[in-house]
Design a protein around this motif. Structure first.
Motif, short mmCIF file in Angstrom:
data_model
loop_
_atom_site.label_atom_id
_atom_site.label_comp_id
_atom_site.label_asym_id
_atom_site.label_seq_id
_atom_site.Cartn_x
_atom_site.Cartn_y
_atom_site.Cartn_z
N VAL A 82 -30.13 66.07 50.78
CA VAL A 82 -30.29 65.48 52.11
C VAL A 82 -31.61 65.96 52.69
CG1 VAL A 82 -29.29 65.21 54.41
CG2 VAL A 82 -27.78 65.50 52.42
N PRO A 83 -32.56 65.07 52.95
CA PRO A 83 -33.83 65.50 53.54
C PRO A 83 -33.59 66.27 54.84
CG PRO A 83 -33.98 63.23 52.79
CD PRO A 83 -32.54 63.63 52.66
N ALA A 84 -34.41 67.27 55.07
CA ALA A 84 -34.20 68.16 56.22
C ALA A 84 -34.16 67.41 57.55
CB ALA A 84 -35.30 69.22 56.24
N GLU A 85 -35.04 66.41 57.70
CA GLU A 85 -35.08 65.65 58.96
C GLU A 85 -33.78 64.90 59.18
OE1 GLU A 85 -37.84 62.23 61.16
OE2 GLU A 85 -38.51 63.20 59.30
N LEU A 86 -33.25 64.28 58.11
CA LEU A 86 -31.99 63.54 58.23
C LEU A 86 -30.83 64.50 58.51
CD1 LEU A 86 -30.26 60.99 58.04
CD2 LEU A 86 -30.26 61.27 55.54
N ALA A 87 -30.83 65.64 57.83
CA ALA A 87 -29.77 66.63 58.05
C ALA A 87 -29.73 67.08 59.50
CB ALA A 87 -29.96 67.82 57.12
N GLN A 88 -30.90 67.33 60.08
CA GLN A 88 -30.94 67.76 61.47
C GLN A 88 -30.45 66.65 62.40
OE1 GLN A 88 -31.57 70.95 62.58
NE2 GLN A 88 -30.68 70.01 64.41
N ALA A 89 -30.81 65.41 62.09
CA ALA A 89 -30.37 64.28 62.92
C ALA A 89 -28.85 64.14 62.89
CB ALA A 89 -31.04 63.00 62.44
N VAL A 90 -28.26 64.37 61.71
CA VAL A 90 -26.80 64.31 61.59
C VAL A 90 -26.16 65.40 62.44
CG1 VAL A 90 -24.87 64.66 59.99
CG2 VAL A 90 -26.81 63.23 59.31
N ARG A 91 -26.69 66.60 62.35
CA ARG A 91 -26.14 67.72 63.13
C ARG A 91 -26.35 67.51 64.63
NH1 ARG A 91 -28.41 71.32 58.35
NH2 ARG A 91 -26.46 71.69 57.22
N ASP A 92 -27.45 66.85 65.00
CA ASP A 92 -27.69 66.56 66.40
C ASP A 92 -26.64 65.60 66.97
OD1 ASP A 92 -29.90 68.20 66.44
OD2 ASP A 92 -31.35 66.57 66.23
N LYS A 93 -26.03 64.80 66.09
CA LYS A 93 -24.95 63.89 66.52
C LYS A 93 -23.63 64.63 66.71
CE LYS A 93 -26.90 59.79 66.67
NZ LYS A 93 -26.87 58.92 67.87
N GLY A 94 -23.60 65.90 66.31
CA GLY A 94 -22.39 66.70 66.46
C GLY A 94 -21.62 66.90 65.18
N ALA A 95 -22.03 66.24 64.09
CA ALA A 95 -21.32 66.36 62.82
C ALA A 95 -21.68 67.66 62.12
CB ALA A 95 -21.65 65.17 61.91
N GLU A 96 -20.74 68.18 61.36
CA GLU A 96 -20.98 69.36 60.53
C GLU A 96 -21.40 68.89 59.14
OE1 GLU A 96 -18.60 73.44 59.36
OE2 GLU A 96 -17.52 71.53 59.28
N LEU A 97 -22.55 69.34 58.68
CA LEU A 97 -23.04 68.98 57.35
C LEU A 97 -22.99 70.22 56.47
CD1 LEU A 97 -24.29 66.84 55.49
CD2 LEU A 97 -26.54 67.55 56.34
N VAL A 98 -22.13 70.19 55.45
CA VAL A 98 -21.92 71.35 54.58
C VAL A 98 -22.37 71.00 53.17
CG1 VAL A 98 -20.23 72.99 53.68
CG2 VAL A 98 -19.94 72.03 55.97
N THR A 99 -23.29 71.76 52.61
CA THR A 99 -23.73 71.54 51.24
C THR A 99 -23.01 72.49 50.30
OG1 THR A 99 -25.58 73.07 51.51
CG2 THR A 99 -26.00 70.75 51.99
N HIS A 100 -22.90 72.09 49.04
CA HIS A 100 -22.22 72.93 48.06
C HIS A 100 -22.85 72.76 46.69
CE1 HIS A 100 -19.84 69.92 45.68
NE2 HIS A 100 -20.08 69.17 46.74
N ASP A 101 -22.51 73.65 45.77
CA ASP A 101 -23.07 73.61 44.42
C ASP A 101 -21.97 73.71 43.36
OD1 ASP A 101 -22.33 76.21 44.77
OD2 ASP A 101 -24.31 77.08 44.39
N PHE A 102 -20.82 73.07 43.64
CA PHE A 102 -19.70 73.02 42.69
C PHE A 102 -19.23 74.42 42.31
CE2 PHE A 102 -21.98 69.03 42.18
CZ PHE A 102 -20.95 68.10 42.24
N THR A 103 -19.01 75.24 43.32
CA THR A 103 -18.60 76.63 43.09
C THR A 103 -17.31 76.72 42.29
OG1 THR A 103 -19.64 77.26 45.18
CG2 THR A 103 -18.08 78.81 44.23
N TRP A 104 -16.32 75.91 42.66
CA TRP A 104 -15.04 75.98 41.94
C TRP A 104 -15.20 75.54 40.50
CZ3 TRP A 104 -12.39 71.84 39.71
CH2 TRP A 104 -11.15 72.20 39.14
N LEU A 105 -15.85 74.42 40.26
CA LEU A 105 -16.00 73.91 38.90
C LEU A 105 -16.73 74.90 38.02
CD1 LEU A 105 -15.59 71.59 36.91
CD2 LEU A 105 -17.76 70.62 37.71
#
Length: 345
Positions: free
Chosen positions: A177-200
């Protein structure tokens, strides 16, 4: 991407507060990411993952996941034909936010929280639309929607943005997720959580890796009419004539196209259905993965980087594209072609 980012810790806090969750999944990647979301604490202390009925790739993935040590509190249930209702005290998780079934359910029930897990390239489009105006409809990039479908997409967009503003929307993704888009999503109030398949990554390898040095991931671009079929097969024939190739189909490939792939000298088609993230995570350093632009490229790089496996995106020549491939779509696909994506965690 960072599975131990502050967002994941926030997700664990959510789990202590929520209770239960229901995840409705319609693809193998959605099913895998629903398991990861529960493991990360983003769903609830108790989560049910319900696959859509009569989809063979989901049946195969369900069987493969059931053989692994699932996270505590997670249940993989029998398939159902209709998306279940989620009550006010329940978290509702989905992958395809553009599905008519999903959008209709959002309007007829009000889950306590909504969690969106990865659904390929559509996840990035969803994030872009989410940051738009309140009346921007949630519609797929391709296809001409009628008035009723547009009205449903508009109502669903309002419901999702309202959930974001009230702190009830989370997006759980392994995509760049490009940093600018990620910030725009969070500015809308949504929580954006990234992961790297820790369980798998914590699970033992159950499948033997292919013997071939070169592995090619199948694509849906041919069946979707976005690239010319003959260009694609000419490229595959060249690979197979140079060395043995293991071909792992995309779940949406046409059976007649797969039969033709199997007829190419030097190419062996392996059984499909299970996400590439599960099938190919045990590759050795001397092997390599080739793929046209695909979300699987990003996740396989995450999983295979420590093993020294090269995961290479093949740039699509201009002459391969059909008139159906709009410039905006090509731009979206290019996000998955390079390592340097401006990803935010």
């Amino acid at each position: 991407m960072n599975g131990s980012s502050p967002g994941v810790e926030d997700g664990r806090d959510h789990a202590r507060e929520q209770g239960s969750a229901v995840a409705w999944v319609e693809s193998p990647l959605q099913m895998l990411c629903a398991v990861e979301a529960h493991h990360a604490g983003l769903l609830g202390a108790r989560s049910r993952v319900i696959p859509r009925a009569k989809l063979r790739p989901l049946e195969v993935t369900h069987r493969e996941l059931s053989r692994l040590a699932l996270p505590p509190g997670l249940e993989l249930t029998a398939p159902e034909s209709d998306m279940p209702r989620s009550g006010r005290g329940t978290t509702g998780a989905v992958g395809d936010a553009f599905s008519g079934k999903v959008q209709f359910r959002w309007l007829t029930t009000l889950p306590g929280r909504i969690v969106i897990v990865d659904d390929g390239l559509a996840t990035i489009r969803l994030l872009e639309l989410l940051t738009g105006r309140m009346w921007t409809p949630l519609l797929r990039a391709r296809g001409n929607a009628g008035r009723l479908r547009t009205a449903l997409g508009t109502a669903a967009g309002i419901r999702l943005r309202t959930a974001a503003r009230s702190g009830r929307l989370s997006i759980f993704t392994a995509l760049p997720v490009p940093a600018e888009l990620a910030q725009a999503v969070r500015d809308k109030g949504a929580e954006l959580v990234t992961h790297d398949f820790t369980w798998l990554r914590s699970q033992p390898l159950r499948r033997p890796r292919p013997e071939e040095r070169t592995i090619v991931l199948g694509t849906s671009l041919v069946r979707n009419g976005l690239i010319h079929r003959e260009n694609y097969f000419t490229w595959l024939a060249g690979l197979g004539s140079a060395e043995p190739v293991a071909y792992f189909p995309h779940r949406r490939e046409d059976p007649s196209d797969l039969a033709r792939v199997g007829e190419q000298p030097g190419i062996t088609v392996y059984d499909g259905g299970v996400p590439a993230e599960m099938t190919l995570r045990g590759l050795a350093a001397e092997q390599r993965v080739l793929s046209l632009p695909s979300t699987a490229v990003t996740s396989l790089r995450v999983l295979l980087s420590a093993r020294g496996v090269a995961v290479e995106t093949v740039d699509v020549p201009d002459e391969w594209w059909t008139a159906e491939a709009a410039p905006s779509l090509r731009s979206h696909l290019s996000m998955f072609a390079h390592h340097d994506t401006g990803v935010t965690g």
